[in-house]
Design a protein around this motif. Structure first.
Motif, mmCIF file in Angstrom:
data_model
loop_
_atom_site.group_PDB
_atom_site.id
_atom_site.type_symbol
_atom_site.label_atom_id
_atom_site.label_comp_id
_atom_site.label_asym_id
_atom_site.label_seq_id
_atom_site.Cartn_x
_atom_site.Cartn_y
_atom_site.Cartn_z
ATOM 1 N N GLN A 247 0.812 -1.203 0.000
ATOM 2 C CA GLN A 247 0.000 0.000 0.000
ATOM 3 C C GLN A 247 0.853 1.264 0.000
ATOM 4 O O GLN A 247 0.597 2.195 -0.760
ATOM 5 N N GLN A 248 1.881 1.274 0.821
ATOM 6 C CA GLN A 248 2.737 2.458 0.918
ATOM 7 C C GLN A 248 3.490 2.695 -0.394
ATOM 8 O O GLN A 248 3.500 3.797 -0.929
ATOM 9 N N PHE B 161 1.133 3.662 -3.529
ATOM 10 C CA PHE B 161 0.713 5.057 -3.548
ATOM 11 C C PHE B 161 1.892 5.978 -3.865
ATOM 12 O O PHE B 161 1.757 6.953 -4.602
ATOM 13 N N GLU B 162 3.052 5.656 -3.334
ATOM 14 C CA GLU B 162 4.258 6.450 -3.619
ATOM 15 C C GLU B 162 4.592 6.428 -5.115
ATOM 16 O O GLU B 162 4.909 7.454 -5.707
ATOM 17 N N SER C 211 -5.128 6.569 -4.049
ATOM 18 C CA SER C 211 -5.366 7.254 -2.776
ATOM 19 C C SER C 211 -4.845 6.376 -1.649
ATOM 20 O O SER C 211 -4.746 5.158 -1.785
ATOM 21 N N GLU C 212 -4.505 7.025 -0.562
ATOM 22 C CA GLU C 212 -4.027 6.280 0.601
ATOM 23 C C GLU C 212 -5.207 5.596 1.277
ATOM 24 O O GLU C 212 -6.332 6.082 1.217
#
Length: 191
Positions: free
Chosen positions: A124-125, A128-129, A172-173
């Motif tokens: 997830q991190q 999004f990055e 989106s986060e």
């Protein structure tokens, strides 16, 4: 056949000279047949041959004229210090340049590993990055993903981007407790 010839040549004195000679003759004959076939195609089908060997690059205007209103082409170039994104729609053409992260190759590698080894938090991190680095500016300026009609996006990757599954990027986060099927993937907004 080529590998077999090389393997026999590496054996030097222990090479099977008869087998080596046979393979070299077979390779020579196959190569000549291939060259003759290419010449015959050039003679019998000159339009096909000319088109196949045409290295002329299409102009932006020519590409734009082939795009439907709901289509966008995103083409990337990874430079030494910048990542360039060429965004082309039927009526617009923009170039975006973003700073290439210092850990660029590692970022891609870690993202692919997070998918392979099902490391959700890391996925997830990093997802999004990567979205922020590669697409965010273009998405909000050119593509407008939140229109009712889904846009078709054709992505032309460069270098290590060939390995990146763009459809898995998160736009989106989300909380790490959000299940995979409820995450806001790029694929949910574009074809």
């Amino acid at each position: 056949m080529k590998k077999g010839i090389q393997a026999q040549k590496q054996k030097r004195e222990n090479a099977d000279k008869e087998l080596l000679q046979k393979w070299q003759n077979d390779y020579f004959n196959a190569f000549n047949e291939f060259e003759n076939l290419k010449q015959q195609l050039e003679t019998d089908y000159p339009e096909y041959y000319a088109e196949k060997n045409n290295t002329e690059t299409a102009s932006i205007e020519a590409l734009q004229s082939t795009l439907a209103e709901s289509q966008t082409v995103l083409s990337y170039f990874i430079g030494e210090e910048k990542i360039y994104l060429f965004a082309i729609t039927p009526d617009e053409y923009e170039v975006f340049a973003v700073d290439k992260p210092d850990n660029w190759e590692d970022l891609i590698r870690r993202y692919l590993q997070s998918i392979k080894f099902n490391q959700k938090d890391s996925f997830q991190q990093l997802s999004f990055e990567l979205y922020q680095t590669l697409l965010q500016e273009a998405v909000h300026h050119i593509i407008a993903p939140f229109e009712e009609e889904a846009k078709q996006v054709f992505i032309i990757p460069h270098a290590e981007l060939h390995y990146l599954p763009f459809e898995t990027l998160l736009i989106s986060e989300a909380d790490t407790s959000t299940p995979y099927n409820e995450l806001d993937y790029l694929l949910n907004h574009f074809q």
